[in-house]
Design a protein around this motif. Structure first.
Motif, PDB file in Angstrom:
ATOM      1  N   ARG A  79       0.802  -1.228   0.000  1.00 51.41           N
ATOM      2  CA  ARG A  79       0.000   0.000   0.000  1.00 51.41           C
ATOM      3  C   ARG A  79       0.838   1.283   0.000  1.00 51.41           C
ATOM      4  O   ARG A  79       0.348   2.333  -0.412  1.00 51.41           O
ATOM      5  CB  ARG A  79      -0.919   0.011   1.225  1.00 51.41           C
ATOM      6  CG  ARG A  79      -2.030  -1.016   1.166  1.00 51.41           C
ATOM      7  CD  ARG A  79      -2.877  -0.976   2.415  1.00 51.41           C
ATOM      8  NE  ARG A  79      -4.020  -1.892   2.323  1.00 51.41           N
ATOM      9  CZ  ARG A  79      -4.864  -2.139   3.324  1.00 51.41           C
ATOM     10  NH1 ARG A  79      -4.686  -1.530   4.487  1.00 51.41           N
ATOM     11  NH2 ARG A  79      -5.858  -2.975   3.156  1.00 51.41           N
ATOM     12  N   ALA A 104      -2.001  -3.823  -7.703  1.00 47.56           N
ATOM     13  CA  ALA A 104      -3.367  -3.446  -7.314  1.00 47.56           C
ATOM     14  C   ALA A 104      -4.212  -4.686  -7.050  1.00 47.56           C
ATOM     15  O   ALA A 104      -4.993  -4.726  -6.092  1.00 47.56           O
ATOM     16  CB  ALA A 104      -4.007  -2.593  -8.401  1.00 47.56           C
ATOM     17  N   ARG A 108      -6.047  -6.430  -3.572  1.00 46.73           N
ATOM     18  CA  ARG A 108      -7.477  -6.757  -3.608  1.00 46.73           C
ATOM     19  C   ARG A 108      -8.337  -5.650  -4.200  1.00 46.73           C
ATOM     20  O   ARG A 108      -9.505  -5.492  -3.834  1.00 46.73           O
ATOM     21  CB  ARG A 108      -7.974  -7.162  -2.214  1.00 46.73           C
ATOM     22  CG  ARG A 108      -7.262  -8.398  -1.670  1.00 46.73           C
ATOM     23  CD  ARG A 108      -7.847  -8.883  -0.366  1.00 46.73           C
ATOM     24  NE  ARG A 108      -7.165 -10.080   0.096  1.00 46.73           N
ATOM     25  CZ  ARG A 108      -7.462 -10.736   1.220  1.00 46.73           C
ATOM     26  NH1 ARG A 108      -8.448 -10.289   1.989  1.00 46.73           N
ATOM     27  NH2 ARG A 108      -6.800 -11.814   1.557  1.00 46.73           N
ATOM     28  N   GLU A 109      -7.737  -4.878  -5.106  1.00 43.60           N
ATOM     29  CA  GLU A 109      -8.508  -3.907  -5.867  1.00 43.60           C
ATOM     30  C   GLU A 109      -9.373  -4.653  -6.871  1.00 43.60           C
ATOM     31  O   GLU A 109      -8.989  -5.716  -7.370  1.00 43.60           O
ATOM     32  CB  GLU A 109      -7.551  -2.968  -6.612  1.00 43.60           C
ATOM     33  CG  GLU A 109      -8.222  -1.827  -7.342  1.00 43.60           C
ATOM     34  CD  GLU A 109      -8.793  -0.772  -6.406  1.00 43.60           C
ATOM     35  OE1 GLU A 109      -9.985  -0.917  -6.050  1.00 43.60           O
ATOM     36  OE2 GLU A 109      -8.059   0.149  -6.039  1.00 43.60           O
ATOM     37  N   LYS A 110     -10.561  -4.136  -7.165  1.00 43.35           N
ATOM     38  CA  LYS A 110     -11.401  -4.742  -8.200  1.00 43.35           C
ATOM     39  C   LYS A 110     -10.681  -4.689  -9.532  1.00 43.35           C
ATOM     40  O   LYS A 110     -10.015  -3.695  -9.856  1.00 43.35           O
ATOM     41  CB  LYS A 110     -12.736  -4.006  -8.305  1.00 43.35           C
ATOM     42  CG  LYS A 110     -13.667  -4.223  -7.134  1.00 43.35           C
ATOM     43  CD  LYS A 110     -14.993  -3.509  -7.366  1.00 43.35           C
ATOM     44  CE  LYS A 110     -15.959  -3.739  -6.217  1.00 43.35           C
ATOM     45  NZ  LYS A 110     -17.250  -3.021  -6.437  1.00 43.35           N
ATOM     46  N   VAL A 113     -11.338  -1.645 -11.684  1.00 42.29           N
ATOM     47  CA  VAL A 113     -10.714  -0.428 -11.156  1.00 42.29           C
ATOM     48  C   VAL A 113      -9.211  -0.451 -11.409  1.00 42.29           C
ATOM     49  O   VAL A 113      -8.618   0.540 -11.833  1.00 42.29           O
ATOM     50  CB  VAL A 113     -11.005  -0.275  -9.646  1.00 42.29           C
ATOM     51  CG1 VAL A 113     -10.252   0.925  -9.071  1.00 42.29           C
ATOM     52  CG2 VAL A 113     -12.506  -0.139  -9.410  1.00 42.29           C
ATOM     53  N   ALA A 114      -8.593  -1.625 -11.168  1.00 40.25           N
ATOM     54  CA  ALA A 114      -7.156  -1.769 -11.396  1.00 40.25           C
ATOM     55  C   ALA A 114      -6.813  -1.538 -12.862  1.00 40.25           C
ATOM     56  O   ALA A 114      -5.812  -0.890 -13.187  1.00 40.25           O
ATOM     57  CB  ALA A 114      -6.693  -3.148 -10.958  1.00 40.25           C
ATOM     58  N   LYS A 117      -6.971   2.238 -13.647  1.00 41.67           N
ATOM     59  CA  LYS A 117      -5.806   2.917 -13.089  1.00 41.67           C
ATOM     60  C   LYS A 117      -4.566   2.635 -13.933  1.00 41.67           C
ATOM     61  O   LYS A 117      -3.769   3.543 -14.222  1.00 41.67           O
ATOM     62  CB  LYS A 117      -5.558   2.452 -11.649  1.00 41.67           C
ATOM     63  CG  LYS A 117      -6.520   3.005 -10.614  1.00 41.67           C
ATOM     64  CD  LYS A 117      -6.105   2.522  -9.237  1.00 41.67           C
ATOM     65  CE  LYS A 117      -7.004   3.067  -8.139  1.00 41.67           C
ATOM     66  NZ  LYS A 117      -6.603   2.575  -6.801  1.00 41.67           N
ATOM     67  N   ASN A 154      -0.606   1.827  -6.741  1.00 43.98           N
ATOM     68  CA  ASN A 154      -1.294   1.870  -5.445  1.00 43.98           C
ATOM     69  C   ASN A 154      -1.111   3.196  -4.717  1.00 43.98           C
ATOM     70  O   ASN A 154      -1.311   3.270  -3.498  1.00 43.98           O
ATOM     71  CB  ASN A 154      -0.818   0.712  -4.556  1.00 43.98           C
ATOM     72  CG  ASN A 154      -1.383  -0.621  -5.006  1.00 43.98           C
ATOM     73  OD1 ASN A 154      -2.408  -0.677  -5.689  1.00 43.98           O
ATOM     74  ND2 ASN A 154      -0.716  -1.706  -4.643  1.00 43.98           N
TER      75      ASN A 154
END
Length: 217
Positions: A79, A104, A108-110, A113-114, A117, A154
Motif C-alpha cells: 500500500r 493493485a 485486492r482492488e477490483k 478499477v485496477a 488505473k 497503489n
C-alpha cells in the motif's frame, strides 16, 4: 515522512550498515550515492521492508514499521511503497497492462478499477499504444516506464528506485530522469534513488553519500 534510526545490518561476519540515520521529507527527491559495496542497496531494501535490520528502526509517517509482523509488513509494503529496479523486473508472460495491474490486484482492488488505473498510468507514460505488448516487444525505455507505472498503481507514499537508469542508453536515461521530476510536480511523489549517475544525483533535492556502511557528513 521517513526516518531511519540507527540501522545496522550484517551478512555473516561482514557488517554492511554501521548505524545509519537519515530522513526523507514528503515530496523530496533524494539520491543515495557511493561506490559499489558502500551499502546503498542494502539500505534501500531495508527501507522498503524487503529485508529487516539487525538493529535500528524505520519510521513511516510516525509509525515504527520494524515492529510489524511479516503479513502486516507485506500489506504495508503493497500500500505504501513502490519499487523501480535497474532491470525493470517485469513478468515476461504478462502484457504491459497486466504487469502494471498486478500490485493493485494483490492489494485486492477490483479488476475493473485496477485496469482503469493501469491504463491511466500507462497513458501518462505515453504508452497508450503498448497496453497489449509483452516485455519482449518493448524497448528498454518503455520497459522502465511500465515499471514506473507499476510502482505508482497503489498511490505509494514513496518510490524506492535502485539504479533505475543503469541499463538505459543516454536518451532513455534522460527521459526517465525527467519523468521522475515530472511525477513529483504532478503527483507530489517522493523518491529515494540509489544511483551512480552524476547527472541524476545532481538534479536531486539532496544527495546522501555512503562509504563503507556509513553516511558521510
Amino acid at each position: 515522512m521517513i526516518e531511519v534510526k540507527g540501522i545496522h545490518k550484517s551478512f555473516g561476519t561482514l557488517e554492511v550498515l554501521k548505524g545509519i540515520d537519515m530522513s526523507v521529507k514528503e515530496g523530496e527527491i533524494v539520491s543515495i550515492v557511493g561506490r559499489s559495496g558502500a551499502g546503498k542497496t542494502t539500505l534501500l531494501q531495508i527501507m522498503g521492508t524487503l529485508d529487516r535490520p539487525d538493529k535500528g528502526e524505520i519510521w513511516f509517517n510516525g509509525k515504527n514499521i520494524t515492529t510489524l509482523k511479516e503479513q502486516e509488513l507485506a500489506l504495508f509494503r503493497n500500500r505504501n511503497i513502490g519499487f523501480v529496479f535497474q532491470f525493470h523486473q517485469l513478468l515476461p508472460e504478462f502484457t504491459a497492462l497486466e504487469n502494471v495491474m498486478i500490485p493493485a490486484l494483490i492489494g485486492r482492488e477490483k479488476s475493473s478499477v485496477a485496469e482503469k488505473k493501469a491504463k491511466d498510468l500507462l497513458s501518462m507514460m505515453q504508452l497508450s499504444d503498448r497496453f497489449s505488448h509483452k516485455p519482449a516487444e518493448l524497448s528498454g525505455g518503455e520497459k522502465q516506464r511500465v515499471a514506473v507505472a507499476r510502482a505508482l498503481i497503489n498511490n505509494p507514499s514513496v518510490i524506492l528506485a535502485d539504479e533505475p537508469s543503469g541499463s538505459l542508453d543516454t536518451q532513455n536515461k534522460e527521459e526517465l530522469h525527467h519523468l521522475f521530476f515530472e511525477l513529483r510536480e504532478k503527483l507530489g511523489q517522493t523518491f529515494v534513488i540509489v544511483t551512480h549517475d552524476d547527472a541524476l544525483a545532481g538534479r536531486s533535492d539532496r544527495i546522501i553519500r555512503m562509504k563503507d556502511g556509513i553516511i558521510m557528513m
